[in-house]
Design a protein around this motif. Structure first.
Motif, PDB file in Angstrom:
ATOM      1  N   ILE A 165       0.059  -0.683   2.833  1.00  0.00           N
ATOM      2  CA  ILE A 165       1.507  -1.192   1.115  1.00  0.00           C
ATOM      3  C   ILE A 165       1.506  -1.740   2.717  1.00  0.00           C
ATOM      4  CG2 ILE A 165       3.529  -0.747   0.095  1.00  0.00           C
ATOM      5  CD1 ILE A 165       2.977   1.914   0.253  1.00  0.00           C
ATOM      6  N   ILE A 166       1.586  -3.371   2.122  1.00  0.00           N
ATOM      7  CA  ILE A 166       1.878  -4.970   2.833  1.00  0.00           C
ATOM      8  C   ILE A 166       2.884  -5.272   2.356  1.00  0.00           C
ATOM      9  CG2 ILE A 166       1.102  -7.053   3.616  1.00  0.00           C
ATOM     10  CD1 ILE A 166      -2.139  -5.400   2.834  1.00  0.00           C
ATOM     11  N   ARG A 167       3.910  -5.092   2.308  1.00  0.00           N
ATOM     12  CA  ARG A 167       5.382  -5.371   1.906  1.00  0.00           C
ATOM     13  C   ARG A 167       5.325  -6.355   2.338  1.00  0.00           C
ATOM     14  NH1 ARG A 167       6.722  -1.528  -1.234  1.00  0.00           N
ATOM     15  NH2 ARG A 167       6.857   0.436   0.401  1.00  0.00           N
ATOM     16  N   ALA A 168       6.390  -7.550   1.447  1.00  0.00           N
ATOM     17  CA  ALA A 168       6.269  -9.739   1.084  1.00  0.00           C
ATOM     18  C   ALA A 168       6.923  -9.493   2.294  1.00  0.00           C
ATOM     19  CB  ALA A 168       7.057  -9.373   0.166  1.00  0.00           C
ATOM     20  N   ASP A 169       8.106  -8.616   2.996  1.00  0.00           N
ATOM     21  CA  ASP A 169       8.258  -8.951   4.138  1.00  0.00           C
ATOM     22  C   ASP A 169       7.849  -8.785   5.531  1.00  0.00           C
ATOM     23  OD1 ASP A 169       8.699  -5.885   4.692  1.00  0.00           O
ATOM     24  OD2 ASP A 169      11.099  -5.714   4.391  1.00  0.00           O
ATOM     25  N   GLY A 170       6.923  -8.800   5.150  1.00  0.00           N
ATOM     26  CA  GLY A 170       5.337  -8.768   6.473  1.00  0.00           C
ATOM     27  C   GLY A 170       5.791  -6.828   7.183  1.00  0.00           C
ATOM     28  N   ALA A 171       6.737  -6.219   6.713  1.00  0.00           N
ATOM     29  CA  ALA A 171       6.153  -4.492   7.169  1.00  0.00           C
ATOM     30  C   ALA A 171       4.679  -3.904   6.357  1.00  0.00           C
ATOM     31  CB  ALA A 171       7.878  -4.119   6.611  1.00  0.00           C
ATOM     32  N   GLN A 172       5.072  -3.124   7.171  1.00  0.00           N
ATOM     33  CA  GLN A 172       2.990  -2.192   6.676  1.00  0.00           C
ATOM     34  C   GLN A 172       3.776  -0.967   6.617  1.00  0.00           C
ATOM     35  OE1 GLN A 172      -0.163  -3.560   8.354  1.00  0.00           O
ATOM     36  NE2 GLN A 172       0.782  -5.441   8.765  1.00  0.00           N
ATOM     37  N   GLU A 173       2.439   0.522   5.864  1.00  0.00           N
ATOM     38  CA  GLU A 173       3.171   1.599   6.131  1.00  0.00           C
ATOM     39  C   GLU A 173       2.067   1.650   5.367  1.00  0.00           C
ATOM     40  OE1 GLU A 173       5.950   2.790   2.676  1.00  0.00           O
ATOM     41  OE2 GLU A 173       6.731   0.698   3.069  1.00  0.00           O
ATOM     42  N   VAL A 174       1.236   2.365   6.667  1.00  0.00           N
ATOM     43  CA  VAL A 174      -0.018   3.204   6.136  1.00  0.00           C
ATOM     44  C   VAL A 174       0.207   4.947   5.381  1.00  0.00           C
ATOM     45  CG1 VAL A 174      -2.358   4.409   7.204  1.00  0.00           C
ATOM     46  CG2 VAL A 174      -1.173   1.356   7.793  1.00  0.00           C
ATOM     47  N   ARG A 175      -0.561   4.882   4.584  1.00  0.00           N
ATOM     48  CA  ARG A 175      -0.848   6.384   3.855  1.00  0.00           C
ATOM     49  C   ARG A 175      -2.308   6.224   3.946  1.00  0.00           C
ATOM     50  NH1 ARG A 175       4.090   5.863  -0.870  1.00  0.00           N
ATOM     51  NH2 ARG A 175       5.888   4.825   0.872  1.00  0.00           N
ATOM     52  N   LYS A 176      -2.648   7.818   3.805  1.00  0.00           N
ATOM     53  CA  LYS A 176      -4.200   8.583   2.795  1.00  0.00           C
ATOM     54  C   LYS A 176      -3.251   9.448   1.655  1.00  0.00           C
ATOM     55  CE  LYS A 176      -6.147   9.641   7.158  1.00  0.00           C
ATOM     56  NZ  LYS A 176      -6.674  10.009   8.052  1.00  0.00           N
ATOM     57  N   VAL A 177      -5.144   9.040   1.182  1.00  0.00           N
ATOM     58  CA  VAL A 177      -4.673  10.479  -0.784  1.00  0.00           C
ATOM     59  C   VAL A 177      -6.027  10.170  -0.630  1.00  0.00           C
ATOM     60  CG1 VAL A 177      -5.038   7.877  -1.180  1.00  0.00           C
ATOM     61  CG2 VAL A 177      -3.910   9.229  -3.078  1.00  0.00           C
ATOM     62  N   ALA A 178      -6.088  11.340  -1.809  1.00  0.00           N
ATOM     63  CA  ALA A 178      -7.832  11.763  -1.936  1.00  0.00           C
ATOM     64  C   ALA A 178      -7.900  11.482  -3.467  1.00  0.00           C
ATOM     65  CB  ALA A 178      -7.798  13.272  -2.064  1.00  0.00           C
ATOM     66  N   LEU A 179      -9.083  10.057  -3.050  1.00  0.00           N
ATOM     67  CA  LEU A 179      -9.878   9.693  -4.815  1.00  0.00           C
ATOM     68  C   LEU A 179     -10.885  10.033  -4.534  1.00  0.00           C
ATOM     69  CD1 LEU A 179      -8.558   6.024  -3.954  1.00  0.00           C
ATOM     70  CD2 LEU A 179      -7.422   7.820  -6.027  1.00  0.00           C
ATOM     71  N   GLY A 180     -11.586   9.900  -5.599  1.00  0.00           N
ATOM     72  CA  GLY A 180     -12.826   9.619  -5.975  1.00  0.00           C
ATOM     73  C   GLY A 180     -13.608   8.734  -5.459  1.00  0.00           C
ATOM     74  N   GLU A 181     -15.073   8.505  -5.160  1.00  0.00           N
ATOM     75  CA  GLU A 181     -15.715   7.618  -4.985  1.00  0.00           C
ATOM     76  C   GLU A 181     -15.662   5.882  -5.289  1.00  0.00           C
ATOM     77  OE1 GLU A 181     -20.731   6.168  -4.037  1.00  0.00           O
ATOM     78  OE2 GLU A 181     -19.969   8.379  -4.742  1.00  0.00           O
ATOM     79  N   HIS A 182     -15.450   6.406  -7.039  1.00  0.00           N
ATOM     80  CA  HIS A 182     -15.109   4.833  -7.836  1.00  0.00           C
ATOM     81  C   HIS A 182     -14.089   5.597  -8.692  1.00  0.00           C
ATOM     82  CE1 HIS A 182     -17.780   2.689  -6.244  1.00  0.00           C
ATOM     83  NE2 HIS A 182     -18.769   3.395  -6.759  1.00  0.00           N
ATOM     84  N   SER A 183     -12.260   5.435  -8.598  1.00  0.00           N
ATOM     85  CA  SER A 183     -11.614   6.169  -9.171  1.00  0.00           C
ATOM     86  C   SER A 183     -11.768   5.287 -10.472  1.00  0.00           C
ATOM     87  CB  SER A 183     -10.207   5.716  -8.210  1.00  0.00           C
ATOM     88  OG  SER A 183     -10.404   6.952  -7.055  1.00  0.00           O
ATOM     89  N   ASN A 184     -10.788   5.891 -11.172  1.00  0.00           N
ATOM     90  CA  ASN A 184     -10.734   6.002 -12.658  1.00  0.00           C
ATOM     91  C   ASN A 184      -9.401   4.821 -12.388  1.00  0.00           C
ATOM     92  OD1 ASN A 184      -9.064   6.938 -13.490  1.00  0.00           O
ATOM     93  ND2 ASN A 184      -9.915   8.616 -14.554  1.00  0.00           N
ATOM     94  N   TYR A 185      -9.444   3.601 -13.603  1.00  0.00           N
ATOM     95  CA  TYR A 185      -7.913   3.027 -14.276  1.00  0.00           C
ATOM     96  C   TYR A 185      -6.348   3.632 -14.121  1.00  0.00           C
ATOM     97  CZ  TYR A 185      -4.896   0.362 -17.073  1.00  0.00           C
ATOM     98  OH  TYR A 185      -3.790  -0.139 -17.072  1.00  0.00           O
TER      99      TYR A 185
END
Length: 111
Positions: free
Chosen positions: A8-28
């Motif tokens: 997550i790249i915040r407009a104020d310059g801060a960054q937050e790195v996270r993980k999530v389990a997603l399919g190879e190509h995720s649906n909408y």
């Protein structure tokens, strides 16, 4: 499912790195369910970007201009990198920019 890192790249310059389990190509629906709360938006717009030598997926708030969100310098640099890499004589200020927070995935998640 694939463990996928996103930033997550915040407009104020801060960054937050996270993980999530997603399919190879995720649906909408799966992507919107993840992204809209992060971006505080009704619809997350997809942008394909050239970052660290590969095409990745970046998402932003589709209504950021109407919400008068602040400019996101890092996300703008990432967004413009494709053109600047392939057409280096382009004036970067002639290119669009990113407003508000953005989410950058470490792989292609949208087809």
């Amino acid at each position: 499912m694939i463990d996928t890192t996103y930033t997550i790249i915040r407009a104020d310059g801060a960054q937050e790195v996270r993980k999530v389990a997603l399919g190879e190509h995720s649906n909408y629906e799966a992507l919107q369910a993840l992204l809209c709360p992060l971006l505080d938006c009704d619809y997350a717009e997809h942008v394909r970007v050239w970052h660290n030598g590969e095409y990745l997926d970046l998402f932003v708030d589709e209504d950021s201009l109407h919400k008068d969100l602040p400019r996101n310098e890092l996300a703008t640099t990432i967004y413009r990198n494709n053109v600047m890499t392939h057409e280096p004589d382009t004036d970067p200020d002639s290119l669009p920019f990113i407003l508000g927070d953005a989410v950058l995935f470490d792989r292609r998640v949208w087809s």
